[in-house]
Design a protein around this motif. Sequence first.
Motif, short mmCIF file in Angstrom:
data_model
loop_
_atom_site.label_atom_id
_atom_site.label_comp_id
_atom_site.label_asym_id
_atom_site.label_seq_id
_atom_site.Cartn_x
_atom_site.Cartn_y
_atom_site.Cartn_z
N HIS A 75 0.80 -1.23 0.00
CA HIS A 75 0.00 0.00 0.00
C HIS A 75 0.83 1.28 0.00
O HIS A 75 0.91 1.93 -1.02
CB HIS A 75 -1.04 0.00 1.12
N GLY A 76 1.39 1.70 1.12
CA GLY A 76 2.15 2.95 1.13
C GLY A 76 1.34 4.11 0.56
O GLY A 76 1.81 4.86 -0.29
N VAL A 77 0.09 4.23 1.02
CA VAL A 77 -0.79 5.28 0.49
C VAL A 77 -0.46 6.63 1.14
O VAL A 77 -0.25 7.62 0.45
CB VAL A 77 -2.27 4.91 0.74
N HIS A 78 -0.42 6.63 2.47
CA HIS A 78 -0.22 7.89 3.21
C HIS A 78 1.24 7.99 3.65
O HIS A 78 1.58 7.58 4.77
CB HIS A 78 -1.19 7.97 4.38
N LEU A 79 2.09 8.50 2.77
CA LEU A 79 3.52 8.61 3.05
C LEU A 79 3.90 10.07 3.02
O LEU A 79 3.43 10.81 2.15
CB LEU A 79 4.31 7.88 1.95
N ASP A 80 4.75 10.51 3.95
CA ASP A 80 5.26 11.88 3.82
C ASP A 80 6.63 11.83 3.14
O ASP A 80 7.16 10.76 2.83
CB ASP A 80 5.25 12.63 5.16
N ASP A 81 7.20 13.02 2.88
CA ASP A 81 8.46 13.09 2.11
C ASP A 81 9.59 12.33 2.79
O ASP A 81 10.40 11.68 2.14
CB ASP A 81 8.88 14.56 1.91
N ARG A 82 9.63 12.42 4.12
CA ARG A 82 10.69 11.74 4.86
C ARG A 82 10.58 10.22 4.69
O ARG A 82 11.58 9.52 4.55
CB ARG A 82 10.60 12.15 6.35
N GLU A 83 9.36 9.74 4.68
CA GLU A 83 9.17 8.28 4.52
C GLU A 83 9.54 7.82 3.11
O GLU A 83 10.11 6.75 2.93
CB GLU A 83 7.71 7.91 4.84
N ILE A 84 9.25 8.65 2.12
CA ILE A 84 9.64 8.31 0.74
C ILE A 84 11.17 8.26 0.65
O ILE A 84 11.75 7.35 0.05
CB ILE A 84 9.03 9.32 -0.26
N GLU A 85 11.81 9.24 1.31
CA GLU A 85 13.28 9.27 1.35
C GLU A 85 13.84 8.00 2.03
O GLU A 85 14.81 7.41 1.56
CB GLU A 85 13.70 10.47 2.19
N LEU A 86 13.19 7.61 3.12
CA LEU A 86 13.62 6.41 3.86
C LEU A 86 13.55 5.17 2.97
O LEU A 86 14.44 4.33 2.99
CB LEU A 86 12.70 6.18 5.05
N LEU A 87 12.47 5.07 2.20
CA LEU A 87 12.32 3.93 1.30
C LEU A 87 13.44 3.93 0.26
O LEU A 87 14.04 2.89 -0.03
CB LEU A 87 10.96 3.98 0.60
N ALA A 88 13.74 5.12 -0.27
CA ALA A 88 14.79 5.22 -1.28
C ALA A 88 16.15 4.86 -0.67
O ALA A 88 16.94 4.15 -1.28
CB ALA A 88 14.82 6.62 -1.88
N GLU A 89 16.40 5.34 0.54
CA GLU A 89 17.69 5.09 1.20
C GLU A 89 17.89 3.61 1.53
O GLU A 89 18.97 3.07 1.36
CB GLU A 89 17.76 5.86 2.53
N THR A 90 16.82 2.97 2.03
CA THR A 90 16.97 1.60 2.51
C THR A 90 16.86 0.58 1.37
O THR A 90 17.37 -0.53 1.48
CB THR A 90 15.86 1.25 3.53
N GLY A 91 16.15 0.94 0.29
CA GLY A 91 15.94 -0.01 -0.81
C GLY A 91 14.73 -0.91 -0.60
O GLY A 91 14.47 -1.80 -1.42
N ALA A 92 14.00 -0.70 0.49
CA ALA A 92 12.76 -1.47 0.69
C ALA A 92 11.75 -1.09 -0.41
O ALA A 92 11.76 0.03 -0.90
CB ALA A 92 12.19 -1.19 2.07
N SER A 93 10.90 -2.05 -0.79
CA SER A 93 9.97 -1.82 -1.91
C SER A 93 8.55 -1.55 -1.42
O SER A 93 8.16 -2.00 -0.35
CB SER A 93 9.92 -3.05 -2.82
#
Length: 433
Positions: free
Chosen positions: A249-267
């Motif tokens: 899902h990842g529907v309600h994400l803020d900018d910091r969380e999007i950055e975290l996903l990019a940094e960690t590589g989690a999908s």
Amino acid sequence: MTTLRIAGGRVLLPDTSVARADVLVDREAGEIIGVGDSEELPAGDDRLDAADGFVIPGLVNAHGHAAMTLLRGYADDKPLETWLREDVWPIEGALAPEDVRAGAELGILEMIRSGTTAFADMYFHVPEVAAAVEESGMRARLGHGVVTVGKDEQAAREDVEESLAVAAEFDGAADGRIETAVMPHSLTTVSRDHLAALVEGARETGVPLHYHANETRAEVDPIVEEEEKRPLEYARDLGMLEAEDFLAHGVHLDDREIELLAETGASVIHCPASNMKLASGMAPVQELLDAGVTVGIGTDGAASNNDLDAFDELRDAAMLGKLAADDASAVPAESTVEMATAGSAEALGITSGRIEAGANADLAVIDLESAHLTPAHDLVSHLAYAVRGSDVRHTVCDGRVLMRDREILTLDEDRVRKEARRRASEAVERAHR
Ligand SMILES: [Zn+2]
């Protein structure tokens, strides 16, 4: 080595270009060994006719609950929390292992018929789901979904232990077609201590974590209130956001969380139909893609969709992505197709989703001879916007033909449908008793 040649069609290549080519498959290894024009490749021991067809990587349905096909159309038009408590959980509580087997077979049947060759599945009675996968010839990453909130400590611990045991037992089953994950249901339905135990167990076994996250506001707010951080910061702090992990899902994400996903590589697995039907919201898909996050696509369960035809999902992802971004150029056809093939495969950690030598021989052939696919200016556009699951002519997984000319070769279709129909009505009766 015996080979299968998929001959006479046009082929979707990994860069989303389309070429006239044949595809040669090593059936024992379950791998693609060559893509080329007819003179370049050897004849092949068996042939699959792709004339007037479009050969694509089998779609990868990266989030779902296959056995929920038994609840298809049973309870619609309610928000997530009410729907789970009033309708879904009471029926699921009445399901026997054999019911889950029947539901999983029905889901798998529907997926093979609509060109899906691999899926991720979160459910219970996982040995039954694994047996259905093994029999059908599909590929899957399976796990036992854990819910501990609202249970006494012993019941909660048993659920945690079952998830870990199932992940250890079935990883590598069915000649490697089955892999597993540890699957806490979500960050709010599993307590902090139990999440920590699941993380530790997953790392010990060497399998990823898969869970629902940031699906609805009602799921985000309590974490922000209690933990004073965003859900994905909470997940990261618990060790649940490693490169191999994937969340739905990842529907309600803020900018910091999007950055975290990019940094960690989690999908992130985008489930547009489920998000629309439960009015959960619009995932920021273009923002995720721009940030370099791996995004896959999932149907979610049939109760919130209501079908497992992944082509519907491509169309929904493209359309909803544009609305969410307020931009008609957002989430274009190529991105959508990449998400449902290579993106989902990467999220699941499998070498599928691409037609090239060395990749898993997981393929589907679309029949282009129909009114709604005429003319064919752009076949990638057709995949995103016009193809339906019923246009799939052949489905191949791991080098084995699972459906040839729309005939399922691994499951008895009539038996599967009859059994699912009977067991679904009996489960509803039991739940109301
Ligand atoms: Zn789900």
